[in-house]
Design an enzyme around this catalytic site. Structure first.
Site, PDB file in Angstrom:
ATOM      1  N   LYS A 158     137.855 -72.993  43.955  1.00  0.00           N
ATOM      2  CA  LYS A 158     137.726 -74.133  44.707  1.00  0.00           C
ATOM      3  C   LYS A 158     136.694 -74.171  45.595  1.00  0.00           C
ATOM      4  O   LYS A 158     135.846 -75.018  45.646  1.00  0.00           O
ATOM      5  CB  LYS A 158     139.042 -74.480  44.998  1.00  0.00           C
ATOM      6  CG  LYS A 158     139.194 -76.064  45.498  1.00  0.00           C
ATOM      7  CD  LYS A 158     140.925 -76.384  45.284  1.00  0.00           C
ATOM      8  CE  LYS A 158     141.653 -75.616  46.533  1.00  0.00           C
ATOM      9  NZ  LYS A 158     141.558 -76.307  47.822  1.00  0.00           N
ATOM     10  N   ASP A 179     145.634 -68.677  52.555  1.00  0.00           N
ATOM     11  CA  ASP A 179     146.300 -69.471  51.417  1.00  0.00           C
ATOM     12  C   ASP A 179     147.195 -68.854  50.714  1.00  0.00           C
ATOM     13  O   ASP A 179     147.980 -69.501  49.937  1.00  0.00           O
ATOM     14  CB  ASP A 179     144.899 -69.775  50.520  1.00  0.00           C
ATOM     15  CG  ASP A 179     144.119 -70.647  51.112  1.00  0.00           C
ATOM     16  OD1 ASP A 179     144.334 -71.343  51.961  1.00  0.00           O
ATOM     17  OD2 ASP A 179     142.605 -70.418  50.686  1.00  0.00           O
TER      18      ASP A 179
HETATM   19  C1  S3P Z   1     138.567 -73.254  52.311  1.00  0.00           C
HETATM   20  C2  S3P Z   1     138.898 -72.600  53.440  1.00  0.00           C
HETATM   21  C3  S3P Z   1     140.164 -72.339  53.940  1.00  0.00           C
HETATM   22  C4  S3P Z   1     141.378 -72.510  52.907  1.00  0.00           C
HETATM   23  C5  S3P Z   1     140.948 -73.566  51.865  1.00  0.00           C
HETATM   24  C6  S3P Z   1     139.461 -73.552  51.412  1.00  0.00           C
HETATM   25  C7  S3P Z   1     137.322 -73.413  52.282  1.00  0.00           C
HETATM   26  O1  S3P Z   1     140.622 -72.939  55.309  1.00  0.00           O
HETATM   27  O2  S3P Z   1     142.437 -72.906  53.531  1.00  0.00           O
HETATM   28  O3  S3P Z   1     141.902 -73.480  50.762  1.00  0.00           O
HETATM   29  O4  S3P Z   1     136.803 -73.503  50.974  1.00  0.00           O
HETATM   30  O5  S3P Z   1     136.476 -73.037  53.056  1.00  0.00           O
HETATM   31  P1  S3P Z   1     140.051 -72.537  56.542  1.00  0.00           P
HETATM   32  O6  S3P Z   1     138.964 -73.491  57.041  1.00  0.00           O
HETATM   33  O7  S3P Z   1     141.510 -72.436  57.342  1.00  0.00           O
HETATM   34  O8  S3P Z   1     139.693 -70.994  56.407  1.00  0.00           O
END
Ligand code: S3P
Length: 424
Positions: A20, A310
């Site tokens: 993602k 996550d």
């Molecule tokens: C993501 C960062 C994460 C994560 C999310 C995807 C990203 O959060 O929880 O599923 O793609 O930058 P954080 O901003 O807390 O690191």
């Protein structure tokens, strides 16, 4: 309400969807570049579709061929849309798009669903406003809907991110692309490097220096160049099938071609420490993970081992199946995800029959010593895809469950229940 039945034996191979994080960024960097980029392996989830729609609203052109998406960024650059930008359930979309539109002249309105509209956006508003943007939202935590007045005159800043977050780091770096001077971001814990790696691939100068547990990233303004992006598969989705293979009494599951950067693969080390029979072997792109039924024992785990946390909900399910008391330390960020995953993870373990308690930002799970001892349960997933998948794993390995709101799985992994069924 979706019924998940317990299974006698699980066997097979899964290829989880495209990452993602990399999918969002491939769309964004392609839209920012002048000319056509190609993306292979884009995540089919609704979160990534939201980003795609927004890039098109801002002026990019999307064309689909089987398995490949072509994005053409306008030579003259992206421009404001008169319509609201719908970010749905996706925190990555709203935070990273905030960074992008901060440098696009005009007024931008960013909206989200009920879950996203509860999540704090002050963490991006504060640095972006320091750069010269104007990001406003509701209440003291600046929740969506957001109104952003973008400007072509952003300033580079040097910024220490208070709660290490890949989304916040990325929002600042994306804004920094069109600032008038360099931008430096310091993080106390190293978070995923997807943005930095992909910007470098697209020809932008990004210099990272690791220090102690953290990292500093220096970005020189520049425009990304069109690329061929090959999106690796998503380690945080692989984690669900690994834990399923380990806690189920008769299982042998392989997860193919998983992205294995240090900031993403920490869950494998945690599981190994718990006594898991999990092996990694180098594959064409990433690693293949192979998980077989194991008797797990408890562990102590700190958030910095799984930055962005996550994998905390599914590791809670692993702890619930283990012998002994597992400690989850410094897990406060879990409260700010798609749902309050701090309470949600504990509630799931409690439903499975575990004794569970918390102290400040730590929580503890006393495992029941095997998924065969899990209680059957019913849960409301509260617009949180990872709570759906964690519950489904627990129900499949244990004694079944009913999940209210299971459709939310589509935000990241629409084929999850089909892939789960393929292992029967
Ligand atoms: C993501 C960062 C994460 C994560 C999310 C995807 C990203 O959060 O929880 O599923 O793609 O930058 P954080 O901003 O807390 O690191």
């Amino acid at each position: 309400m979706r019924r998940v039945e317990s299974q006698n034996a699980l066997n097979g191979t899964v290829r989880v969807p495209g990452d993602k994080s990399a999918s969002h960024r491939a769309l964004m960097l392609s839209a920012l570049a002048a000319g056509e980029s190609t993306i292979e392996g884009l995540s089919p989830g609704l979160d990534v579709s939201a980003t795609s729609h927004i890039m098109v609203q801002l002026g990019a052109v999307r064309r689909d061929e089987t398995g490949t998406v072509h994005i053409t960024g306008p030579t003259s650059g992206l421009r404001a849309s008169s319509q609201a930008l719908q970010c749905g359930n996706s925190g990555t979309t709203i935070r990273l798009v905030s960074g992008i539109v901060s440098s696009i002249e005009g007024v931008h309105r960013l909206e989200g669903d009920a879950s996203l509209s509860r999540r704090p956006m002050d963490r991006v508003a504060v640095p972006l406003n320091l750069m010269g943007s104007s990001v406003t939202g509701e209440g003291p935590r600046i929740t969506a809907p957001l109104e952003i007045h973008g400007t072509s005159g952003l300033r580079g800043i040097e910024y220490q991110v208070a709660n290490p977050s890949a989304q916040v780091k990325s929002a600042i770096l994306l804004a920094g692309l069109s600032a008038n001077s360099i931008t430096t971001v310091h993080e106390a814990v190293r978070t995923r490097t997807t943005t930095e790696d992909m910007l470098r691939q697209a020809g932008v100068s990004v210099v990272s220096t690791d220090m102690a547990a953290g990292r500093s990233v220096v970005l020189t303004p520049g425009r990304p160049r069109p690329q061929v992006w090959r999106v690796p598969t998503d380690p945080s989705q692989a984690a669900f099938f690994c834990v399923l293979g380990l806690i189920h009494a008769r299982a042998d599951i392989e997860v193919l071609d998983v992205e294995d950067s240090p900031e993403r693969i920490g869950f494998v080390h945690v599981l190994s420490r718990m006594g898991a029979d999990i092996t990694t072997s180098q594959a064409a792109s990433g690693v293949t993970l192979h998980a077989r039924s194991s008797q797990l024992h408890c562990t102590e785990l700190h958030s910095s081992e799984i930055p962005s946390v996550d994998e905390a909900p599914i590791l809670t399910v692993a702890a619930a199946a283990a012998h002994g008391v597992s400690a989850f330390r410094d897990m406060g960020e879990l409260r700010l995800k798609e749902s309050d995953r701090f309470e949600g993870s504990m509630a799931l373990a409690r439903l499975l029959g575990c004794r569970v308690w918390s102290e400040g930002d730590d929580f503890y799970v006393e495992g029941v010593g095997g998924a065969q001892h899990f209680a059957p349960f019913a849960i409301n997933a509260g617009l949180d895809h990872r709570i759906v998948m964690s519950s489904a794993v627990a129900g499949t390995a244990g004694r079944g469950c009913d999940i209210d709101g299971a459709d939310t799985v589509s935000s990241s992994y629409p084929g999850f229940f089909d892939d789960l069924a393929s292992l029967r």
